[in-house]
Write a protein that holds these residues in place. Structure first.
Motif, short mmCIF file in Angstrom:
data_model
loop_
_atom_site.label_atom_id
_atom_site.label_comp_id
_atom_site.label_asym_id
_atom_site.label_seq_id
_atom_site.Cartn_x
_atom_site.Cartn_y
_atom_site.Cartn_z
N THR A 224 -8.69 134.51 58.56
CA THR A 224 -8.10 133.14 58.73
C THR A 224 -8.31 132.62 60.33
O THR A 224 -8.30 131.78 60.63
CB THR A 224 -6.89 132.97 58.26
N TYR B 94 -7.40 126.36 59.09
CA TYR B 94 -6.20 126.81 57.83
C TYR B 94 -4.97 126.09 57.86
O TYR B 94 -4.53 126.09 58.91
CB TYR B 94 -6.30 128.31 58.10
N GLY B 95 -4.42 125.88 56.82
CA GLY B 95 -3.40 125.27 56.44
C GLY B 95 -3.64 123.45 56.52
O GLY B 95 -2.74 122.68 56.89
N GLN C 200 -1.53 122.32 53.45
CA GLN C 200 -0.02 122.78 53.72
C GLN C 200 -0.05 123.85 54.67
O GLN C 200 -0.38 124.86 54.39
CB GLN C 200 0.57 123.04 52.27
N ARG C 201 0.65 123.47 55.81
CA ARG C 201 0.78 124.51 56.86
C ARG C 201 1.67 125.48 56.26
O ARG C 201 2.94 125.15 56.17
CB ARG C 201 1.10 123.79 58.27
N ALA C 202 1.32 127.04 56.65
CA ALA C 202 2.45 127.93 56.16
C ALA C 202 2.17 129.28 57.42
O ALA C 202 1.03 129.08 58.08
CB ALA C 202 2.11 128.35 54.66
N GLN C 203 3.04 129.91 57.58
CA GLN C 203 2.99 131.05 58.37
C GLN C 203 2.37 132.20 57.69
O GLN C 203 2.23 133.08 58.53
CB GLN C 203 4.54 131.09 59.04
N SER D 133 0.31 133.86 54.21
CA SER D 133 -1.07 133.68 53.23
C SER D 133 -0.66 133.25 52.09
O SER D 133 -1.13 132.66 51.02
CB SER D 133 -1.86 134.85 53.13
N MET E 80 -2.07 135.99 57.74
CA MET E 80 -2.23 134.89 56.85
C MET E 80 -3.68 135.14 56.03
O MET E 80 -4.13 134.52 55.31
CB MET E 80 -2.70 133.64 57.73
N PHE F 243 -0.41 125.34 47.82
CA PHE F 243 -0.39 126.63 48.67
C PHE F 243 0.09 127.72 47.95
O PHE F 243 1.26 127.38 47.24
CB PHE F 243 0.33 126.23 50.00
N GLU G 249 -5.13 125.73 48.99
CA GLU G 249 -5.36 126.03 50.53
C GLU G 249 -6.58 126.97 50.85
O GLU G 249 -7.64 126.58 51.53
CB GLU G 249 -4.15 126.54 51.22
#
Length: 509
Positions: free
Chosen positions: A180, A186-187, A190-193, A195, A207, A260, A264
């Motif tokens: 990533t 990437y995100g 939906q943004r995420a911290q 994977s 991720m 997500f 994603e």
């Protein structure tokens, strides 16, 4: 099916994309359909624009076939079925629909070990059950069905291209991960911290997500160019969609829980594979089915209801009506109140159809006339419903509009004074029937019930005659007897609706 390669080549050159209101969503060039749909990337409604105004590709994430489907799955697939029917019938779009079946997965392997059954037998059993459940709910089968176990070669090819382009790497355990850090977008959905997958010492970044899982003893595997193993979950859909639809997809659908990490990761790896900024133009996510307030229905919470169990208490039409009076994007709470409301709405329409056709054939000396006010209401409702469906498939407003229209006609049907208006009444009944059947309601009694229906007709007509005489003579005993018959019929799932011009009935569950 032999035409698909030609169709795919056309799709590969479809969309020159441009930004939409400074979001990460890119608006395709092409033909506007007039429909607006919510898109999670833009976080707003966006116009549906197709390369060919009347042709679109659609992919739905199908089930992982390790257990029986429940009504949470049913609500998702019924709502997606409704949206597909709207696009096809109201907006004249030819949908090429596909669905992927995950028939190799950790849960399938586990079920096989628990039952001492080959994983392929487990998958076939529950896939067969899934399609039977969908048929019982009148969900149309997709034109194309892709199974992971039948597409290992194209999945291998997809992953190898990502490895060769340095977008993915082979880990020490034989697994392959998407890097990533090489993909700045990437995100996007939906943004995420993280994977969404467990952290692993084999991953370069938290991720990163698995494209291929290295072989483990005692588990099924396939031998590919970098070693043994099996596909990761996310890569399956991207590879199979790319095989049948090429580098661009119009609609991609599934439950909101897939946004997500599944969707994603699909978008990420597909954009990297095809070297494009946008792979799926329109993401459609269906809200969860909830029980007990905010509690999601899921197998892990052990609060599921099977589809056959649902159909023991309610008809497929009643469940579909519950979906229609809800918004497809938001959670729907399954409870007695919702199902009672859906059943009441459905029965209101059924009573209307019977009353309307009896009214047209009434034995009367009246001559037909037109009610222009009613015709005008019909026209306005038709226009309002098209606008509602254009606005992110607002079926709840459509059903409400139909109920208001039916209430207006019922005043004519049950009036003792005034003219005789068979044409506008029939036009209204035909329109309401057409809309509801287009939404996927069946509105028909089973063929085996025809004889019993005739007997019920005779009983209801006889009761109506007795009731009218009792009303004329103000005979309370006879009226009480008529009420007892009505209540007895209801206990046998027959609901009677009385009016001075006749009595009608519908079956209830």
């Amino acid at each position: 099916m032999k035409l698909l390669p030609v169709f795919t080549r056309k799709l590969s050159h479809v969309c020159n994309l441009k930004p939409y209101k400074d979001t990460k969503w890119l608006m395709p060039n092409g033909n506007p359909t007039g429909v607006y749909i919510y898109n999670c990337v833009a976080d707003q409604r966006v116009p549906v624009i197709l390369s060919d105004q009347h042709v679109a590709t659609w992919y739905s994430c199908g089930p992982t076939v390790y257990d029986s489907a429940h009504i949470g799955h049913a609500s998702c697939y019924v709502k997606l079925d409704i949206v597909q029917r709207i696009l096809k019938s109201f907006f004249n779009i030819k949908l090429i629909t596909a669905m992927g079946i995950t028939d190799i997965d950790d849960k399938i392997i586990k079920k096989g070990k628990e039952t001492n059954t080959d994983f392929r037998t487990v998958a076939k059993q529950y896939e067969h059950e899934f399609w039977a459940d969908m048929s019982s709910l009148n969900v149309e089968k997709p034109l194309i069905i892709t199974r992971v176990s039948e597409h290992i070669t194209c999945i291998e090819s997809f992953i190898k291209k990502l490895i060769d382009s340095n977008m993915a790497y082979i880990a020490s355990d034989g697994s392959v991960y998407f890097d990533t850090s090489k993909y700045p977008s990437y995100g996007k959905l939906q943004r995420a911290q993280e994977s969404g997958e467990p952290n692993s010492d084999h991953k370069r970044n938290n991720m990163d997500f698995a494209l291929w899982k290295g072989h483990k003893p005692g588990e099924p595997s396939w031998d590919v160019s970098w070693g043994e193993g099996r596909p990761g979950w996310h890569i399956e859909c991207s590879a199979m969609v790319s095989k049948v639809f090429g580098s661009q997809l119009d609609f991609h659908a599934g439950g909101i829980d897939l946004q997500f990490p599944h969707h994603e990761n699909e978008e990420t790896q597909s954009c990297a594979f095809h070297n494009m900024r946008q792979w799926a133009n329109y993401w459609i996510h269906v809200g969860h089915l909830h029980v007990k307030g905010d509690e999601k229905m899921s197998k892990s919470l052990k609060n599921t209801i099977s589809i056959p169990t649902l159909l023991e208490s309610y008809s497929a039409d009643t469940f579909r009506m519950a979906c229609l009076i809800s918004n497809y994007r938001y959670p729907m709470e399954y409870n007695l109140e919702l199902m009672k409301t859906a059943e009441d709405v459905l029965n209101k329409f059924k009573f209307f159809f019977k009353d309307a056709y009896r009214y047209v054939n009434i034995n009367s000396a009246d001559h037909a006339d037109y009610d222009y006010k009613l015709l005008d209401k019909l026209q306005k409702v038709e226009e309002a419903n098209i606008e509602a469906l254009k606005t992110d498939f607002d079926t709840a407003t459509c059903v409400s509009n139909l109920q208001t229209l039916v209430s207006s006609v019922n005043k004519i049907l049950k009036s003792d004074t005034g003219g005789y208006y068979p044409v506008p009444v029939l036009l209204t009944a035909e329109y309401v029937t057409r809309v509801l059947t287009t939404f996927g309601l069946i509105l028909e009694e089973p063929a085996e019930s025809v004889v019993s229906n005739s007997l019920i007709d005779t009983l209801v007509e006889f009761r109506h005659t007795v009731r009218l005489n009792a009303l004329t003579k103000k005979d309370k005993d006879l009226l009480t007897a008529c009420d007892i018959v009505r209540d007895k019929l209801k206990s046998h799932k027959i609901q009677v609706n009385d009016s001075n011009k006749g009595s009608s009935w519908v079956s209830i569950k």
